[in-house]
Design a protein around this motif. Structure first.
Motif, PDB file in Angstrom:
ATOM      1  N   SER A   1      13.633  14.208  -1.626  1.00  0.00           N
ATOM      2  CA  SER A   1      12.361  14.438  -0.933  1.00  0.00           C
ATOM      3  C   SER A   1      11.521  13.180  -0.819  1.00  0.00           C
ATOM      4  CB  SER A   1      11.552  15.521  -1.659  1.00  0.00           C
ATOM      5  OG  SER A   1      11.153  15.069  -2.948  1.00  0.00           O
ATOM      6  N   VAL A   2      11.885  12.127  -1.561  1.00  0.00           N
ATOM      7  CA  VAL A   2      11.071  10.913  -1.576  1.00  0.00           C
ATOM      8  C   VAL A   2      11.483   9.990  -0.431  1.00  0.00           C
ATOM      9  CG1 VAL A   2      10.448   8.847  -2.877  1.00  0.00           C
ATOM     10  CG2 VAL A   2      10.689  11.042  -4.056  1.00  0.00           C
ATOM     11  N   ASP A   3      10.508   9.624   0.382  1.00  0.00           N
ATOM     12  CA  ASP A   3      10.716   8.645   1.441  1.00  0.00           C
ATOM     13  C   ASP A   3      10.678   7.255   0.812  1.00  0.00           C
ATOM     14  OD1 ASP A   3      10.963   7.371   3.882  1.00  0.00           O
ATOM     15  OD2 ASP A   3       8.827   7.511   4.347  1.00  0.00           O
ATOM     16  N   VAL A   4      11.768   6.495   0.938  1.00  0.00           N
ATOM     17  CA  VAL A   4      11.888   5.195   0.276  1.00  0.00           C
ATOM     18  C   VAL A   4      11.941   4.081   1.312  1.00  0.00           C
ATOM     19  CG1 VAL A   4      13.232   3.787  -1.323  1.00  0.00           C
ATOM     20  CG2 VAL A   4      13.161   6.276  -1.608  1.00  0.00           C
ATOM     21  N   VAL A   5      11.137   3.058   1.082  1.00  0.00           N
ATOM     22  CA  VAL A   5      11.162   1.853   1.910  1.00  0.00           C
ATOM     23  C   VAL A   5      11.638   0.701   1.037  1.00  0.00           C
ATOM     24  CG1 VAL A   5       9.808   0.234   3.291  1.00  0.00           C
ATOM     25  CG2 VAL A   5       9.288   2.685   3.371  1.00  0.00           C
ATOM     26  N   GLU A   6      12.686   0.020   1.473  1.00  0.00           N
ATOM     27  CA  GLU A   6      13.259  -1.090   0.717  1.00  0.00           C
ATOM     28  C   GLU A   6      12.745  -2.409   1.282  1.00  0.00           C
ATOM     29  OE1 GLU A   6      17.456  -0.557   0.915  1.00  0.00           O
ATOM     30  OE2 GLU A   6      17.382   1.483   0.112  1.00  0.00           O
ATOM     31  N   CYS A   7      12.191  -3.251   0.422  1.00  0.00           N
ATOM     32  CA  CYS A   7      11.584  -4.506   0.851  1.00  0.00           C
ATOM     33  C   CYS A   7      12.186  -5.666   0.063  1.00  0.00           C
ATOM     34  CB  CYS A   7      10.074  -4.482   0.633  1.00  0.00           C
ATOM     35  SG  CYS A   7       9.222  -3.068   1.365  1.00  0.00           S
ATOM     36  N   THR A   8      12.776  -6.636   0.756  1.00  0.00           N
ATOM     37  CA  THR A   8      13.345  -7.815   0.107  1.00  0.00           C
ATOM     38  C   THR A   8      12.803  -9.079   0.784  1.00  0.00           C
ATOM     39  OG1 THR A   8      15.292  -7.656   1.547  1.00  0.00           O
ATOM     40  CG2 THR A   8      15.440  -6.644  -0.646  1.00  0.00           C
ATOM     41  N   PRO A   9      11.507  -9.311   0.723  1.00  0.00           N
ATOM     42  CA  PRO A   9      10.922 -10.477   1.388  1.00  0.00           C
ATOM     43  C   PRO A   9      11.206 -11.769   0.629  1.00  0.00           C
ATOM     44  CG  PRO A   9       9.248  -9.344   0.134  1.00  0.00           C
ATOM     45  CD  PRO A   9      10.495  -8.507   0.018  1.00  0.00           C
ATOM     46  N   VAL A  10      11.226 -12.858   1.366  1.00  0.00           N
ATOM     47  CA  VAL A  10      11.375 -14.169   0.735  1.00  0.00           C
ATOM     48  C   VAL A  10      10.029 -14.582   0.155  1.00  0.00           C
ATOM     49  CG1 VAL A  10      11.931 -16.586   1.102  1.00  0.00           C
ATOM     50  CG2 VAL A  10      13.217 -14.813   2.313  1.00  0.00           C
ATOM     51  N   GLY A  11      10.061 -15.018  -1.085  1.00  0.00           N
ATOM     52  CA  GLY A  11       8.829 -15.432  -1.745  1.00  0.00           C
ATOM     53  C   GLY A  11       8.862 -15.072  -3.212  1.00  0.00           C
ATOM     54  N   GLY A  12       7.950 -15.611  -3.975  1.00  0.00           N
ATOM     55  CA  GLY A  12       7.898 -15.314  -5.395  1.00  0.00           C
ATOM     56  C   GLY A  12       7.653 -13.839  -5.641  1.00  0.00           C
ATOM     57  N   PRO A  13       8.281 -13.249  -6.672  1.00  0.00           N
ATOM     58  CA  PRO A  13       8.123 -11.816  -6.930  1.00  0.00           C
ATOM     59  C   PRO A  13       6.689 -11.395  -7.189  1.00  0.00           C
ATOM     60  CG  PRO A  13       9.244 -12.907  -8.753  1.00  0.00           C
ATOM     61  CD  PRO A  13       9.208 -13.881  -7.633  1.00  0.00           C
ATOM     62  N   THR A  14       5.932 -12.233  -7.885  1.00  0.00           N
ATOM     63  CA  THR A  14       4.537 -11.878  -8.157  1.00  0.00           C
ATOM     64  C   THR A  14       3.724 -11.819  -6.875  1.00  0.00           C
ATOM     65  OG1 THR A  14       4.633 -12.893 -10.350  1.00  0.00           O
ATOM     66  CG2 THR A  14       2.458 -12.527  -9.402  1.00  0.00           C
ATOM     67  N   MET A  15       3.837 -12.845  -6.044  1.00  0.00           N
ATOM     68  CA  MET A  15       3.084 -12.905  -4.799  1.00  0.00           C
ATOM     69  C   MET A  15       3.434 -11.740  -3.886  1.00  0.00           C
ATOM     70  SD  MET A  15       3.090 -15.902  -1.891  1.00  0.00           S
ATOM     71  CE  MET A  15       4.840 -15.595  -1.533  1.00  0.00           C
ATOM     72  N   ARG A  16       4.727 -11.449  -3.755  1.00  0.00           N
ATOM     73  CA  ARG A  16       5.153 -10.371  -2.863  1.00  0.00           C
ATOM     74  C   ARG A  16       4.736  -9.007  -3.385  1.00  0.00           C
ATOM     75  NH1 ARG A  16       5.341 -12.311   1.983  1.00  0.00           N
ATOM     76  NH2 ARG A  16       6.789 -14.056   2.230  1.00  0.00           N
ATOM     77  N   LEU A  17       4.788  -8.830  -4.683  1.00  0.00           N
ATOM     78  CA  LEU A  17       4.389  -7.556  -5.270  1.00  0.00           C
ATOM     79  C   LEU A  17       2.889  -7.329  -5.115  1.00  0.00           C
ATOM     80  CD1 LEU A  17       5.660  -5.149  -6.656  1.00  0.00           C
ATOM     81  CD2 LEU A  17       5.361  -6.299  -8.844  1.00  0.00           C
ATOM     82  N   LEU A  18       2.107  -8.352  -5.338  1.00  0.00           N
ATOM     83  CA  LEU A  18       0.655  -8.237  -5.169  1.00  0.00           C
ATOM     84  C   LEU A  18       0.296  -7.984  -3.705  1.00  0.00           C
ATOM     85  CD1 LEU A  18      -0.627 -11.019  -7.579  1.00  0.00           C
ATOM     86  CD2 LEU A  18      -0.960  -8.555  -7.820  1.00  0.00           C
ATOM     87  N   HIS A  19       1.036  -8.589  -2.788  1.00  0.00           N
ATOM     88  CA  HIS A  19       0.794  -8.332  -1.367  1.00  0.00           C
ATOM     89  C   HIS A  19       1.052  -6.866  -1.033  1.00  0.00           C
ATOM     90  CE1 HIS A  19       0.563  -9.125   2.942  1.00  0.00           C
ATOM     91  NE2 HIS A  19       1.698  -8.467   3.079  1.00  0.00           N
ATOM     92  N   ALA A  20       2.144  -6.311  -1.552  1.00  0.00           N
ATOM     93  CA  ALA A  20       2.460  -4.903  -1.307  1.00  0.00           C
ATOM     94  C   ALA A  20       1.455  -3.979  -1.973  1.00  0.00           C
ATOM     95  CB  ALA A  20       3.872  -4.596  -1.813  1.00  0.00           C
ATOM     96  N   ALA A  21       0.867  -4.432  -3.085  1.00  0.00           N
ATOM     97  CA  ALA A  21      -0.066  -3.595  -3.848  1.00  0.00           C
ATOM     98  C   ALA A  21      -1.371  -3.356  -3.118  1.00  0.00           C
ATOM     99  CB  ALA A  21      -0.349  -4.231  -5.202  1.00  0.00           C
ATOM    100  N   GLY A  22      -1.653  -4.151  -2.086  1.00  0.00           N
ATOM    101  CA  GLY A  22      -2.903  -3.984  -1.364  1.00  0.00           C
ATOM    102  C   GLY A  22      -3.023  -2.645  -0.671  1.00  0.00           C
ATOM    103  N   ASP A  23      -1.909  -1.955  -0.461  1.00  0.00           N
ATOM    104  CA  ASP A  23      -1.934  -0.651   0.201  1.00  0.00           C
ATOM    105  C   ASP A  23      -1.191   0.368  -0.663  1.00  0.00           C
ATOM    106  OD1 ASP A  23      -2.542   1.185   2.199  1.00  0.00           O
ATOM    107  OD2 ASP A  23      -0.658   0.829   3.269  1.00  0.00           O
ATOM    108  N   ALA A  24      -1.538   0.416  -1.937  1.00  0.00           N
ATOM    109  CA  ALA A  24      -0.844   1.301  -2.874  1.00  0.00           C
ATOM    110  C   ALA A  24      -1.829   2.093  -3.709  1.00  0.00           C
ATOM    111  CB  ALA A  24       0.073   0.487  -3.787  1.00  0.00           C
TER     112      ALA A  24
END
Length: 289
Positions: A227-250
């Motif tokens: 039932s869970v809709d999953v979006v897979e994201c593998t962007p280029v960049g440091g893990p901290t920076m990319r995770l914080l960017h994704a966190a802006g809409d979480a």
């Protein structure tokens, strides 16, 4: 022993927001809520009159917080505990009996970040139970009337290491709240990459394998939580920076830390540490092997 969530309260606005968050989560899970106030004395023990005054104030903080969360949440069962000792030790001991420990985190004013503090960091390092750090005021449109979230759950993963406990928690929260789960793995290119052409080539050659690794990691969990809709994201960049960017809409960000059995101090990890201090959303820290 009955299942419950535990939240630490100290009378601050941040801890009261954490209590509200924990109460909504407890209702959604169908479990009780336990509020804990830790009496901590610095230096020598206080005299009887001071101790009595402190205990009365702590009991009032607990009673007021319990009344506040119960007022708009009929049916919730709230227990209160006042205990003396070192906050991190007491909270870790309380967490051991709970499904989850919830704590508040203070904003740093104009500085873009949050103050987790030594108690929060020490508590996270002292327990293997999930710990959620909740920020201050929440936007009124962030939650639906039934307590579920409107936005995503974001989980930061490392495709090179198994993290079943981390993914189990993230998928369960996304399923419970009926929201999308975004799995993020930020990866860096080799340091020899210097120009745009080499960068594009490296991304073209390495990107598909990284994406496949993430898909393989998530496949068993997709099957377990259809039932869970999953979006897979593998962007280029440091893990901290990319995770914080994704966190802006979480509505929740889930990070892991390696469980350390030896008493060598707090071990949280650089990514989790940075997310705790800079993520605007609540952050769940999950210990895993």
């Amino acid at each position: 022993m009955s299942r419950h969530l535990t939240v630490g309260v100290d009378g601050s606005a941040e801890s009261l927001r954490a209590a509200e968050w924990a109460a909504d989560e407890a209702l959604l899970r169908g479990v009780d809520l336990r509020m804990v106030f830790v009496d901590q004395w610095s230096g020598s023990a206080p005299g009887p009159s001071v101790a009595l005054e402190q205990h009365q104030w702590a009991d009032k903080v607990l009673a007021d917080a319990a009344s506040d969360v119960a007022q708009d949440r009929p049916g919730i069962e709230v227990a209160t505990v006042r205990q003396s000792g070192r906050p991190a030790s007491v909270l870790a001991a309380q967490a051991a009996e709970a499904d989850m420990l919830v704590l508040g985190s203070r904003g740093l004013g104009r500085v873009k970040g949050f103050l987790v503090g030594s108690v929060g960091l020490a508590t996270i390092g002292a327990t293997d139970r999930p710990v959620v750090l909740v920020r201050g005021a929440q936007h009124p449109d962030d939650e639906r009337p039934d307590g579920r979230w409107r936005r995503d759950v974001v989980v930061g993963v490392d495709v090179h290491h198994a993290c079943d406990a981390l993914l189990a928690f993230a998928f369960e929260e996304a399923a419970r709240h009926g929201c999308t789960l975004r799995a993020v793995y930020g990866w860096s290119l080799p340091p020899v990459v210097r120009d745009a052409c080499a960068l594009a080539a490296a991304e073209r050659d390495m990107g598909p394998d990284i994406a496949r690794r993430l898909a393989d990691m998530l496949l068993p969990w997709r099957e377990r939580f259809p039932s869970v809709d999953v979006v897979e994201c593998t962007p280029v960049g440091g893990p901290t920076m990319r995770l914080l960017h994704a966190a802006g809409d979480a509505d929740l960000v889930v990070v892991g830390r390696r469980a350390r059995r030896a008493p060598l101090g707090t071990h949280i990890g650089s990514v989790a540490h940075a997310v705790l201090h800079h993520c605007p959303a609540p952050v769940a820290v999950i210990a895993h092997d």
